[in-house]
Motif scaffolding. Structure first.
Motif, PDB file in Angstrom:
ATOM      1  N   TYR A  21       6.942   7.616   9.600  1.00  0.00           N
ATOM      2  CA  TYR A  21       7.035   7.616   8.144  1.00  0.00           C
ATOM      3  C   TYR A  21       7.942   8.743   7.664  1.00  0.00           C
ATOM      4  O   TYR A  21       7.866   9.863   8.164  1.00  0.00           O
ATOM      5  CB  TYR A  21       5.654   7.770   7.510  1.00  0.00           C
ATOM      6  N   LYS A  22       8.790   8.419   6.694  1.00  0.00           N
ATOM      7  CA  LYS A  22       9.586   9.431   6.004  1.00  0.00           C
ATOM      8  C   LYS A  22       8.810   9.761   4.733  1.00  0.00           C
ATOM      9  O   LYS A  22       8.616   8.895   3.885  1.00  0.00           O
ATOM     10  CB  LYS A  22      10.979   8.910   5.685  1.00  0.00           C
ATOM     11  N   LEU A  23       8.391  10.979   4.634  1.00  0.00           N
ATOM     12  CA  LEU A  23       7.524  11.373   3.533  1.00  0.00           C
ATOM     13  C   LEU A  23       8.339  11.726   2.298  1.00  0.00           C
ATOM     14  O   LEU A  23       9.366  12.397   2.393  1.00  0.00           O
ATOM     15  CB  LEU A  23       6.667  12.557   3.969  1.00  0.00           C
ATOM     16  N   ILE A  24       7.867  11.277   1.148  1.00  0.00           N
ATOM     17  CA  ILE A  24       8.496  11.587  -0.128  1.00  0.00           C
ATOM     18  C   ILE A  24       7.702  12.720  -0.758  1.00  0.00           C
ATOM     19  O   ILE A  24       6.520  12.563  -1.069  1.00  0.00           O
ATOM     20  CB  ILE A  24       8.523  10.350  -1.051  1.00  0.00           C
ATOM     21  N   ASN A  25       8.343  13.867  -0.904  1.00  0.00           N
ATOM     22  CA  ASN A  25       7.671  15.056  -1.414  1.00  0.00           C
ATOM     23  C   ASN A  25       7.427  14.956  -2.920  1.00  0.00           C
ATOM     24  O   ASN A  25       8.332  14.621  -3.680  1.00  0.00           O
ATOM     25  CB  ASN A  25       8.497  16.308  -1.102  1.00  0.00           C
ATOM     26  N   ILE A  26       6.203  15.248  -3.311  1.00  0.00           N
ATOM     27  CA  ILE A  26       5.832  15.321  -4.727  1.00  0.00           C
ATOM     28  C   ILE A  26       5.416  16.770  -4.978  1.00  0.00           C
ATOM     29  O   ILE A  26       4.341  17.211  -4.551  1.00  0.00           O
ATOM     30  CB  ILE A  26       4.675  14.350  -5.068  1.00  0.00           C
ATOM     31  N   PRO A  27       6.287  17.538  -5.648  1.00  0.00           N
ATOM     32  CA  PRO A  27       6.016  18.967  -5.808  1.00  0.00           C
ATOM     33  C   PRO A  27       4.880  19.254  -6.790  1.00  0.00           C
ATOM     34  O   PRO A  27       4.499  18.401  -7.599  1.00  0.00           O
ATOM     35  CB  PRO A  27       7.340  19.527  -6.328  1.00  0.00           C
TER      36      PRO A  27
ATOM     37  N   LYS B 216       0.845  -1.194   0.000  1.00  0.00           N
ATOM     38  CA  LYS B 216       0.000   0.000   0.000  1.00  0.00           C
ATOM     39  C   LYS B 216       0.879   1.242   0.000  1.00  0.00           C
ATOM     40  O   LYS B 216       1.758   1.390   0.854  1.00  0.00           O
ATOM     41  CB  LYS B 216      -0.925  -0.006   1.221  1.00  0.00           C
ATOM     42  N   TYR B 217       0.618   2.113  -0.965  1.00  0.00           N
ATOM     43  CA  TYR B 217       1.320   3.392  -1.074  1.00  0.00           C
ATOM     44  C   TYR B 217       0.297   4.493  -0.870  1.00  0.00           C
ATOM     45  O   TYR B 217      -0.641   4.635  -1.663  1.00  0.00           O
ATOM     46  CB  TYR B 217       1.983   3.538  -2.438  1.00  0.00           C
ATOM     47  N   ALA B 218       0.472   5.273   0.197  1.00  0.00           N
ATOM     48  CA  ALA B 218      -0.493   6.325   0.522  1.00  0.00           C
ATOM     49  C   ALA B 218      -0.066   7.641  -0.109  1.00  0.00           C
ATOM     50  O   ALA B 218       1.097   8.042  -0.010  1.00  0.00           O
ATOM     51  CB  ALA B 218      -0.607   6.478   2.033  1.00  0.00           C
ATOM     52  N   LEU B 219      -1.020   8.300  -0.746  1.00  0.00           N
ATOM     53  CA  LEU B 219      -0.838   9.655  -1.246  1.00  0.00           C
ATOM     54  C   LEU B 219      -1.532  10.565  -0.245  1.00  0.00           C
ATOM     55  O   LEU B 219      -2.736  10.424  -0.007  1.00  0.00           O
ATOM     56  CB  LEU B 219      -1.451   9.828  -2.634  1.00  0.00           C
ATOM     57  N   ILE B 220      -0.761  11.444   0.360  1.00  0.00           N
ATOM     58  CA  ILE B 220      -1.311  12.283   1.408  1.00  0.00           C
ATOM     59  C   ILE B 220      -1.066  13.750   1.108  1.00  0.00           C
ATOM     60  O   ILE B 220      -0.301  14.098   0.220  1.00  0.00           O
ATOM     61  CB  ILE B 220      -0.738  11.921   2.797  1.00  0.00           C
TER      62      ILE B 220
ATOM     63  N   GLY C 265      12.786   1.816  -6.199  1.00  0.00           N
ATOM     64  CA  GLY C 265      13.083   1.550  -4.796  1.00  0.00           C
ATOM     65  C   GLY C 265      13.684   2.724  -4.070  1.00  0.00           C
ATOM     66  O   GLY C 265      14.263   2.569  -3.009  1.00  0.00           O
ATOM     67  N   LYS C 266      13.571   3.911  -4.663  1.00  0.00           N
ATOM     68  CA  LYS C 266      14.134   5.097  -4.021  1.00  0.00           C
ATOM     69  C   LYS C 266      13.320   5.499  -2.812  1.00  0.00           C
ATOM     70  O   LYS C 266      13.804   6.176  -1.928  1.00  0.00           O
ATOM     71  CB  LYS C 266      14.179   6.270  -5.014  1.00  0.00           C
ATOM     72  N   ALA C 267      12.059   5.111  -2.811  1.00  0.00           N
ATOM     73  CA  ALA C 267      11.173   5.510  -1.725  1.00  0.00           C
ATOM     74  C   ALA C 267      11.449   4.646  -0.508  1.00  0.00           C
ATOM     75  O   ALA C 267      11.161   3.465  -0.506  1.00  0.00           O
ATOM     76  CB  ALA C 267       9.719   5.360  -2.175  1.00  0.00           C
ATOM     77  N   LYS C 268      12.025   5.213   0.503  1.00  0.00           N
ATOM     78  CA  LYS C 268      12.372   4.465   1.726  1.00  0.00           C
ATOM     79  C   LYS C 268      11.461   4.923   2.856  1.00  0.00           C
ATOM     80  O   LYS C 268      11.149   6.082   2.982  1.00  0.00           O
ATOM     81  CB  LYS C 268      13.824   4.728   2.129  1.00  0.00           C
ATOM     82  N   THR C 269      11.082   3.977   3.703  1.00  0.00           N
ATOM     83  CA  THR C 269      10.292   4.346   4.880  1.00  0.00           C
ATOM     84  C   THR C 269      11.222   4.734   5.999  1.00  0.00           C
ATOM     85  O   THR C 269      12.373   4.404   6.022  1.00  0.00           O
ATOM     86  CB  THR C 269       9.386   3.188   5.328  1.00  0.00           C
TER      87      THR C 269
ATOM     88  N   LYS D 160       5.221   2.977   1.474  1.00  0.00           N
ATOM     89  CA  LYS D 160       5.769   4.322   1.300  1.00  0.00           C
ATOM     90  C   LYS D 160       4.617   5.322   1.402  1.00  0.00           C
ATOM     91  O   LYS D 160       3.460   4.982   1.149  1.00  0.00           O
ATOM     92  CB  LYS D 160       6.423   4.502  -0.076  1.00  0.00           C
ATOM     93  N   VAL D 161       4.979   6.559   1.733  1.00  0.00           N
ATOM     94  CA  VAL D 161       3.982   7.618   1.840  1.00  0.00           C
ATOM     95  C   VAL D 161       4.472   8.815   1.027  1.00  0.00           C
ATOM     96  O   VAL D 161       5.579   9.312   1.245  1.00  0.00           O
ATOM     97  CB  VAL D 161       3.741   8.021   3.310  1.00  0.00           C
TER      98      VAL D 161
END
Length: 182
Positions: free
Chosen positions: A149-155, A3-7, A178-182, A110-111
């Motif tokens: 959670y370590k958040l991955i920023n999507i600008p 599960k990948y959450a878009l927040i 696999g760049k998205a790390k928790t 990932k988030v």
């Protein structure tokens, strides 16, 4: 199933990105809170009813995520259950005790935090103003980080017509590489 959450707060483009994913045939889970608020027909203003609707949102999200099962593949979620925790903190000043029995710190592979755009009313948004939307956005970020959670920023993307596709491509690239790390 991963599960990948878009927040992100209101007007961050989560639903638009997930609509783009749906068009590509990718599995998605739509925003549960919108469904619940739509079923109610309004968002309550009295504390007792706010707690009731927030609990309905929380447990509906838990159930929908559980229904996804443990099969192979992945799904993109329009918000995660931790958003309900953030909204409870905002509207009630606390989190109902029965939320605490759930392991919220390892639900999502990932988030992805979608940067928000200026607030726009749409008939179901409960935030009311850009100022409140910004506060809720910040509370969502704080709550996910509190759960580790370590958040991955999507600008944001300047060209609105290309934004959903470009943002989805960035998310999928993070997942694939696999760049998205928790």
């Amino acid at each position: 199933m991963k599960k990948y959450a878009l927040i992100g707060g209101p007007c961050s483009g989560k639903t638009s990105v997930l609509e783009e994913a749906r068009k590509k045939g990718l599995p998605i889970l739509t925003e549960v809170a919108r469904e619940v608020i739509g079923d109610w027909g309004y968002f309550p203003t009295e504390i007792g009813e706010i707690e009731t609707i927030q609990q309905e949102i929380f447990f509906s999200q838990i159930c929908k995520e559980r229904e996804l099962g443990e099969s192979e593949g992945f799904v993109l979620l329009d918000r995660g259950v931790i958003d309900a925790v953030a909204y409870c903190n905002h509207f009630l000043g606390r989190v109902p005790y029965n939320y605490l029995k759930y392991n919220l710190g390892s639900r999502y592979e990932k988030v992805f935090l979608l940067e928000r755009a200026p607030f726009q009313k749409d008939g179901l948004r409960i935030e009311g103003s850009d100022e409140v939307a910004k506060i809720i956005h910040e509370r969502i970020v704080e709550t996910y980080e509190k759960y580790g959670y370590k958040l991955i920023n999507i600008p944001l993307v300047d060209d609105f017509s290309r934004a959903p596709k470009e943002r989805l491509d960035k998310i999928l690239n993070e997942i694939e590489n696999g760049k998205a790390k928790t």
